[in-house]
Design a protein around this motif. Structure first.
Motif, short mmCIF file in Angstrom:
data_model
loop_
_atom_site.label_atom_id
_atom_site.label_comp_id
_atom_site.label_asym_id
_atom_site.label_seq_id
_atom_site.Cartn_x
_atom_site.Cartn_y
_atom_site.Cartn_z
N GLU A 1 -84.42 -4.16 6.13
CA GLU A 1 -83.03 -4.25 5.68
C GLU A 1 -82.94 -5.05 4.38
OE1 GLU A 1 -78.85 -6.30 7.19
OE2 GLU A 1 -80.43 -5.87 8.64
N PHE A 2 -83.69 -6.16 4.33
CA PHE A 2 -83.70 -6.98 3.12
C PHE A 2 -84.24 -6.20 1.93
CE2 PHE A 2 -83.97 -11.42 5.29
CZ PHE A 2 -82.64 -11.28 5.67
N GLU B 1 -80.79 -5.08 -7.18
CA GLU B 1 -81.47 -5.05 -8.47
C GLU B 1 -80.83 -3.99 -9.39
OE1 GLU B 1 -85.46 -4.33 -7.34
OE2 GLU B 1 -85.97 -6.47 -7.12
N TYR B 2 -80.52 -2.82 -8.82
CA TYR B 2 -79.88 -1.77 -9.60
C TYR B 2 -78.48 -2.20 -10.06
CZ TYR B 2 -77.23 2.49 -10.51
OH TYR B 2 -76.40 3.44 -11.09
N GLN B 3 -77.70 -2.77 -9.13
CA GLN B 3 -76.33 -3.16 -9.47
C GLN B 3 -76.30 -4.27 -10.51
OE1 GLN B 3 -74.91 -4.07 -5.50
NE2 GLN B 3 -73.85 -2.10 -5.33
N LEU C 1 -78.98 -11.74 -4.98
CA LEU C 1 -80.31 -11.25 -5.31
C LEU C 1 -81.29 -12.42 -5.43
CD1 LEU C 1 -82.23 -9.00 -6.11
CD2 LEU C 1 -81.42 -9.22 -8.48
N ALA C 2 -80.82 -13.52 -6.01
CA ALA C 2 -81.68 -14.69 -6.16
C ALA C 2 -82.03 -15.27 -4.78
CB ALA C 2 -80.98 -15.75 -7.01
#
Length: 559
Positions: free
Chosen positions: A185-186, A194-196, A336-337
Motif C-alpha cells: 500500500e505504501f 511522486e507523480y502528483q 511523500l517525505a
C-alpha cells in the motif's frame, strides 16, 4: 481468610453453618461421616463442576455460601475491583454464593452480583489453595511450579526486567509487522505522490499567484468594455466642450467667489467646490493614464488564460479550490517525505529489534541463572521435609531448562518442572506422574511451609495430608501445619490425633440417620470436647481414662 461457610441441602448436609478462625483448624470425625464436605462445598464456590447428584434427595436445590475476609493488599481485593465486583459497603469482604438445582442448573454470585464459573475459577487462587485429590490442584501445573520457584527466589526485579524487555521487543516487532503488511500500500501511495508532487513542482504555482492571475485575466478579457467606460467618464468629466463636470463646477465656483464680498458665509461652500475641482482634475489624469495603458498583448492574454485554465484543471483533480493548490502541493510533499523516511527507518527498526531481542535474551538468561540457583536450594529443603513426612527415601528436584532461542514470553524462556522420587531406586519423574494423592499432599505441605513467607494465598486446605502417616511422623505433620498456620489460615481434614491436637480450633463432623434419611453436621468443639474427640481418635469408639489422659497430654504439648 475464610470466616464463614453455610451449606444448604448439599449431599448429606441439610443445614450447616460454620465459623472459621485464623490459625490452624482441624476437622475430625468417624470414617464415612463426611469430613470432606466442607472442602467439597468450598470447591463449588471456587468453580468446581456442579452435578445435580449433589442436591440432597427430596430438595429442589442446594446452596453454598462462603464468606472471606480480605486484607487491603490482597490480590483477591485487587481482582474484585478490576472486575467491578467489590462491595462498596464492605470493601474487605468477599461473599461467594452458588446454587445447584435438581435439573443440574448452576448459578453463582460474587458480592451479590451474578458471576460466571470462569470468574469463580479466576478468583479461586487468590482465596484458597485446596490440597487433595481435586481436579483443580495447582501443584501439578507448570505455571504454578514456576510461581513457587520465583516466589522462593525473590527475584522480582529480574522478572520485571524480563517483562519490560519483552514488551519493548514485542512493540517493535508489531511495528515491523504492521509496516510489512502495509508495504504494498505504501509503495502504491508513494508512486502516486511522486507523480502528483512532480506535476505540481513543474506547474510551480506560488502562494497568492492564482488570485493575481485571475484578476489579470478578468481585466484583459474585459478590455473593450473598460476602455469604453473610461472614455465615457473622461468625456463627462472634462472632455466635452459644454456641460462637462469640470466646466460646470468651474462656472459655479467662479460665480460664488464673486459673491464672497457680499456674503462671507459662502466661504465654506466655495472651499468644497474648489476641492471638488481638484479631485475631478486628479481623477481625469488617472483615467487618461489608465486609458492609455489599457491595451493588452494578445500573447500575454493567451499565456494568462492558459495558466488559469491549468490551475483550475489541477485543482479539480485534487478536489480543492484553485487558490488552495500551493497548500495542497505542500501537504503532498510532506506526505511523500514521511513515506520516504518510513522506508529509510525500516533498516533502523530492524536494528532496534535485534538490539531489543539481545537485551531480552540477556535478561532471560540472568533470570534463568537465578532460578537454577534457587531451584537447588528449594529442592534440598523440600527433600529434607519429605523425609520427615513418612517418605524416608523421598527425593525432590527442580529442573530448570533454559531455551535461549525459544520464542520470547513475558516470563522468560525457561521450562520448569518439579520432579520426585518417593521410593528407593525409583528415578526422578514429573510430580504429576509419580506422586499419589497422599504423597502429593505431604509434598505440597512441605512446599507451603518452606515458602510460606513468599506465597500469598490466605487460606490453605489439606485433605488426606496424613494418609499412611503415624507416630512421630504424624506429630511432625501436625507441627508443620501449626507452624504454617502462623503465616496463613490452615484447614485440615485428619484422622490423626497428633495432627488434630496441634490445631488452634477443632471441628467435629458427625453423621446421624433415622433409618429413612441421613444428615451430616459439623460443630466447633470446646476444650473438654476436644479431649474426648482426640481420645476417640486414639482409642477408637471406646474412650478410656487412659485415652483421655493421653489426649489431654497431646493438647498440652501442642502449644
Amino acid at each position: 481468610m475464610l470466616t464463614h461457610l453455610q451449606i444448604r441441602n448439599l449431599a448429606v448436609v441439610r443445614n450447616l453453618d460454620t465459623d472459621f478462625s485464623a490459625g490452624m483448624t482441624a476437622i475430625t470425625g468417624e470414617t464415612g461421616a463426611g469430613k470432606s464436605i466442607a472442602l467439597d462445598a468450598l470447591g463449588l464456590c471456587l468453580g468446581d463442576r456442579a452435578d445435580a447428584d449433589l442436591v440432597r434427595a427430596g430438595q429442589s436445590k442446594a446452596e453454598v455460601i462462603a464468606e472471606f475476609e480480605l486484607t487491603p493488599t490482597s490480590p483477591a481485593l485487587q481482582w474484585l475491583e478490576q472486575q467491578e465486583l467489590s462491595d462498596e459497603n464492605h470493601p474487605h469482604t468477599c461473599i461467594i454464593r452458588r446454587t445447584i438445582t435438581q435439573e443440574g442448573r448452576s448459578r453463582a454470585w460474587i458480592n451479590g452480583a451474578v458471576a460466571t464459573v470462569t470468574q469463580l475459577r479466576e478468583l479461586a487462587p487468590f482465596l484458597v489453595n485446596i490440597h487433595g485429590q481435586h481436579e483443580h490442584q495447582l501443584l501439578n501445573r507448570a505455571e504454578y511450579q514456576q510461581r513457587i520457584l520465583d516466589a522462593y527466589a525473590g527475584h522480582s526485579q529480574l522478572l520485571q526486567q524480563v517483562t519490560e524487555h519483552y514488551q519493548h521487543w514485542r512493540k517493535l516487532h508489531q511495528q515491523q509487522k504492521q509496516w510489512q503488511q502495509q508495504q504494498e500500500e505504501f509503495a502504491a501511495r508513494r508512486e502516486l505522490l511522486e507523480y502528483q508532487v512532480q506535476e505540481l513542482d513543474e506547474f510551480g504555482l506560488s502562494e497568492g499567484e492564482f488570485e493575481q492571475l485571475d484578476h489579470e485575466f478578468k481585466r484583459a478579457a474585459n478590455t473593450a468594455g473598460l476602455k469604453e467606460d473610461a472614455e465615457f467618464a473622461l468625456n463627462v468629466l472634462f472632455e466635452v466642450e459644454h456641460n462637462s463636470a469640470h466646466g460646470l463646477v468651474q462656472a459655479a465656483l467662479s460665480r460664488l467667489e464673486n459673491q464672497l464680498d457680499n456674503d462671507p458665509q459662502l466661504a465654506d461652500t466655495v472651499k468644497l467646490l474648489s476641492d471638488a475641482k481638484v479631485q475631478i482634475d486628479e481623477a481625469c489624469r488617472d483615467l487618461r493614464h489608465y486609458y492609455d495603458n489599457l491595451d493588452v498583448d494578445p500573447a500575454t492574454l493567451a499565456q494568462i488564460e492558459q495558466r488559469v485554465s491549468q490551475a483550475v484543471k489541477l485543482a479539480k483533480k485534487h478536489q480543492v479550490e484553485a487558490a488552495m493548490l500551493p497548500q495542497k502541493h505542500q501537504q503532498l510533499s510532506e506526505e511523500l517525505a514521511q513515506l520516504s523516511a518510513t522506508e529509510s527507518d525500516l533498516s533502523a527498526l530492524e536494528q532496534s529489534i535485534q538490539q531489543a531481542n539481545q537485551a531480552y535474551r540477556q535478561a532471560a538468561a540472568e533470570l534463568s541463572k537465578s532460578r537454577q540457583q534457587a531451584a537447588a536450594k528449594l529442592a534440598k529443603a523440600i527433600t529434607a521435609s519429605m523425609q520427615q513426612l513418612s517418605m524416608p527415601h523421598g527425593q525432590f528436584a527442580i529442573e530448570v531448562e533454559h531455551h535461549a532461542q525459544q520464542p520470547a514470553t513475558a516470563m522468560g524462556t525457561d521450562t520448569i518442572q518439579f520432579l520426585v522420587s518417593a521410593n528407593p531406586g525409583q528415578p526422578l519423574q514429573a510430580l504429576a506422574k509419580t506422586a499419589s494423592g497422599g504423597e502429593l499432599s505431604r509434598i505440597s505441605l512441605a512446599i507451603q511451609v518452606i515458602t510460606a513467607n513468599q506465597l500469598t494465598t490466605p487460606t490453605l486446605m489439606f485433605d488426606e495430608v496424613d494418609v499412611g502417616v503415624s507416630g512421630a511422623t504424624a506429630a511432625t505433620v501436625g507441627k508443620l501445619l501449626r507452624q504454617l498456620g502462623q503465616q496463613a489460615q490452615v484447614i485440615c481434614v485428619t484422622h490423626l490425633p497428633q495432627v488434630a491436637a496441634c490445631a488452634h480450633q477443632q471441628l467435629q463432623v458427625a453423621k446421624v440417620t433415622d433409618g429413612r434419611s441421613t444428615e451430616t453436621s459439623m460443630i466447633a468443639l470446646t476444650e473438654a470436647e476436644r479431649v474426648l474427640e482426640i481420645a476417640r481418635l486414639l482409642g477408637g469408639d471406646k474412650v478410656t481414662e487412659s485415652a483421655k489422659a493421653n489426649a489431654a497430654e497431646l493438647l498440652a504439648h501442642s502449644d
